[in-house]
Design an enzyme around this catalytic site. Structure first.
Site, short mmCIF file in Angstrom:
data_model
loop_
_atom_site.label_atom_id
_atom_site.label_comp_id
_atom_site.label_asym_id
_atom_site.label_seq_id
_atom_site.Cartn_x
_atom_site.Cartn_y
_atom_site.Cartn_z
N HIS A 537 0.83 -1.20 0.00
CA HIS A 537 0.00 0.00 0.00
C HIS A 537 0.88 1.26 0.00
CE1 HIS A 537 -3.39 -2.45 2.16
NE2 HIS A 537 -3.37 -2.66 0.86
N PRO A 538 1.65 1.50 -1.05
CA PRO A 538 2.52 2.68 -1.06
C PRO A 538 1.72 3.97 -1.20
CG PRO A 538 2.56 1.63 -3.20
CD PRO A 538 1.77 0.73 -2.31
#
Length: 605
Positions: A537-538
């Site tokens: 989940h950047p």
């Protein structure tokens, strides 16, 4: 190296099976002339880019071009149960990025690196993710606004969530004020209850948790999450927003087009892009704006390649600095995740891998679009818990995913190698779980304290960037995971799971920690540093901020500082990561960004 030989075989079998279950309809794409001129160029067809392009093309007088590096999505991407493999390494539908060697984490990973999935396909990562649709806590967005980002508070963005959603789930009546049935994005409840579901729920109740709709005001509790599916098939952002509108003469999608640079003129205005297609460098030009929706890894990479970023980094790679913007690529945030905590069972059904392979599962999916193939493999539900990291008891600190599958369910052939675990760890720990019935509780820290970066490897646009999340560099994240483990041990020992399933914890020590007393704090801190990795989940690498913040990259209207005609609209603009999965917030950012552009160019919805 064995996993690199097995993946194509597994994916080939999945493609064949998926093709027998669904009918794929290809996206309508175009081939542009060199130096094509349009009004808006959108880079990326993922969770934000598809939304932006579709909404801008609602003005018939605006020509909108979407450039996507990948191609048509494969059949297996449409079947929810195959998500774990569609997202896997060594796939042409993935950028196959690798996280840089970590100093404080990934100690049981090959070279202390790990795979970092990012979709290289029409639909971007929304075409390969786990389809979980959770918007985020009120506090997430109110905090953004308190940081000076006017218009991004919860009450302001909630109408955008309603605008996007075509809700078909079980909460439509009880939580009607939080849902809409008029938007383009199909959101459904999970269409199948696992044999584990009643035990999952009973364990939550036993711990005093409430069954909630995670897309209402309540986030602490348990439930099966809503999914971005339509009649049991994945609906990516491009399925919802692009595909139905590509008949518009003013909306065009060109696939196989890797954008390498934003073209900026002497007046510091973005006027177009350079991209590679069929091995040749090409250009396209924008009369009004260039919009980067390439994601939290590739949007900062594109800014850097275009001369926008920290001037010293740019000069190191022989790139002339156009705008010295020190925040580009900095502030990387990801939900650090911890898999591997496993319980074996002696009662009730077998593991999820076995369930999806049965003739009954195929029949249920083919005829009714339900059964175990209609949900992400092994997914039972989610617990959201406040452990006191955030003093507000309504804010979730940690997310637990209850999975009716173990890390070793496939005998260490694909899943564990794709995480990046060493062959030694797989032999010593993962394979000893193989073939046994059980479940895994996978946890993620929702508000990480550690910060990382995305930097250039070189000025060659074909080189992947250096992705360094700097996992566990802030010891607060280790403390949070330790609290999470203590909680999950209580959860795993509930009467519901212990007696209902005959659950018993798999207590073998992991490599690197065998010298420490099992279940001691020191052991679990060691376990965390050896086993925790990316939640994929950047966010936050092109931080949205007011002009007073020297680390900001875009304004609250998502305009890049110092360059006219250029915006970033994707998860990279988040000043702080939201406390949940990022697909829903990223699509909301697309809706918000499109509305801002319409306002700035005097075109109302």
């Amino acid at each position: 190296m064995l996993q690199h030989l097995i993946n194509p075989l597994v994916l080939g079998a999945l493609t064949a099976l998926a093709s027998s279950l669904i009918t794929m309809t290809a996206y309508r794409t175009v081939t542009l002339e060199q130096d094509q001129v349009v009004d808006f160029i959108v880079v990326g067809s993922g969770s934000a880019g598809s939304v932006v392009a579709s909404r801008l093309s609602e003005n018939p007088n605006w020509e909108v071009l979407v450039l996507e590096a990948g191609g048509q999505p494969p059949p297996e991407s449409k079947v929810p149960a195959f998500a774990a493999y569609a997202i896997g390494a060594d796939s042409e539908y993935n950028y196959n990025y690798i996280i840089a060697p970590q100093r404080h984490a990934l100690l049981n990973f090959r070279n202390q690196e790990s795979f970092f999935p990012r979709g290289k396909v029409i639909g971007g990562t929304s075409a390969i993710n786990y389809m979980i649709f959770i918007r985020g806590n009120r506090k997430d967005f109110d905090t953004w606004a308190e940081m000076g980002n006017t218009g991004w508070d919860y009450d302001s963005i909630m109408p955008l969530y309603m605008k996007m959603e075509n809700y078909k789930g079980k909460h439509a009546k009880k939580y009607a004020k939080y849902h809409s049935q008029t938007g383009p994005l199909s959101v459904e409840s999970m269409r199948w209850d696992s044999p584990f579901t009643k035990y999952f729920k009973a364990a939550g109740k036993e711990l005093g948790l409430e069954e909630v709709d995670f897309n209402s005001e309540k986030h602490v509790g348990y439930n099966a999450p809503d999914l971005t599916t339509n009649n049991g098939e994945r609906q990516s952002a491009s399925d919802a927003y692009l595909k139905p509108n590509l008949h518009r003469s003013n909306l065009r999608l060109q696939a196989g087009s890797l954008v390498t640079k934003v073209i900026i003129d002497r007046n510091l205005r973005a006027i177009g892009v350079e991209y590679i297609r069929d091995g040749k460098m090409r250009r396209a030009f924008a009369r009004k704006e260039v919009i980067l929706s390439a994601g939290a890894i590739d949007s900062p990479k594109l800014l850097l390649l275009s001369g926008i970023g920290p001037k010293q980094q740019l000069r190191t790679h022989g790139i002339h600095p156009i705008v010295d913007l020190k925040g580009v690529g900095q502030n990387l945030q990801d939900h650090v995740a911890l898999p591997g905590l496993t319980w074996f069972i002696t009662k009730n059904s077998g593991n999820a891998v076995q369930l999806i392979l049965t003739p009954e599962a195929r029949r249920a999916y083919r005829t009714k679009r339900n059964g175990p193939l209609s949900v992400p493999m092994g997914f039972v539900g989610i617990y959201m818990v406040n452990l006191g990291v955030d003093p507000d008891p309504s804010v979730q600190d940690v997310q637990y995913r209850f999975l009716s599958v173990t890390l070793g369910a496939d005998f260490g052939l694909v899943v564990a190698p794709n995480y990046g675990y060493t062959d030694e760890l797989i032999r010593d720990y993962v394979k000893k779980q193989g073939g046994r019935r059980g479940f895994m509780i996978f946890m993620g820290v929702m508000r990480p304290a550690s910060r990382g970066s995305v930097t250039l490897r070189s000025k060659n646009p074909l080189d992947p960037p250096v992705i360094d999340p700097n996992f566990l560099s802030n010891s607060a994240d280790v403390d949070s995971l330790l609290k999470s483990i203590r909680y999950v041990m209580v959860l795993g020992n509930t009467t519901a799971l212990r007696e209902g399933l005959g659950a018993k914890f798999f207590d073998q020590k992991v490599l690197g920690c065998k010298h420490l007393a099992h279940d001691s704090d020191d052991y679990w801190r060691c376990y965390i540093r050896h086993m925790a990795g990316s939640g994929a989940h950047p966010s936050s690498t092109c931080k949205m901020a007011p002009s007073s913040d020297p680390d900001g990259v875009v304004s609250p209207r998502l305009k890049v500082r110092g360059v006219a005609g250029l915006r970033v609209i994707d998860a990279s603009i988040m000043p702080l990561i939201t406390g949940t999965n990022l697909a829903a917030p990223t699509m909301m950012i697309g809706e918000k960004g499109a509305s801002l552009i319409k306002e700035d160019w005097s075109y109302g919805d």
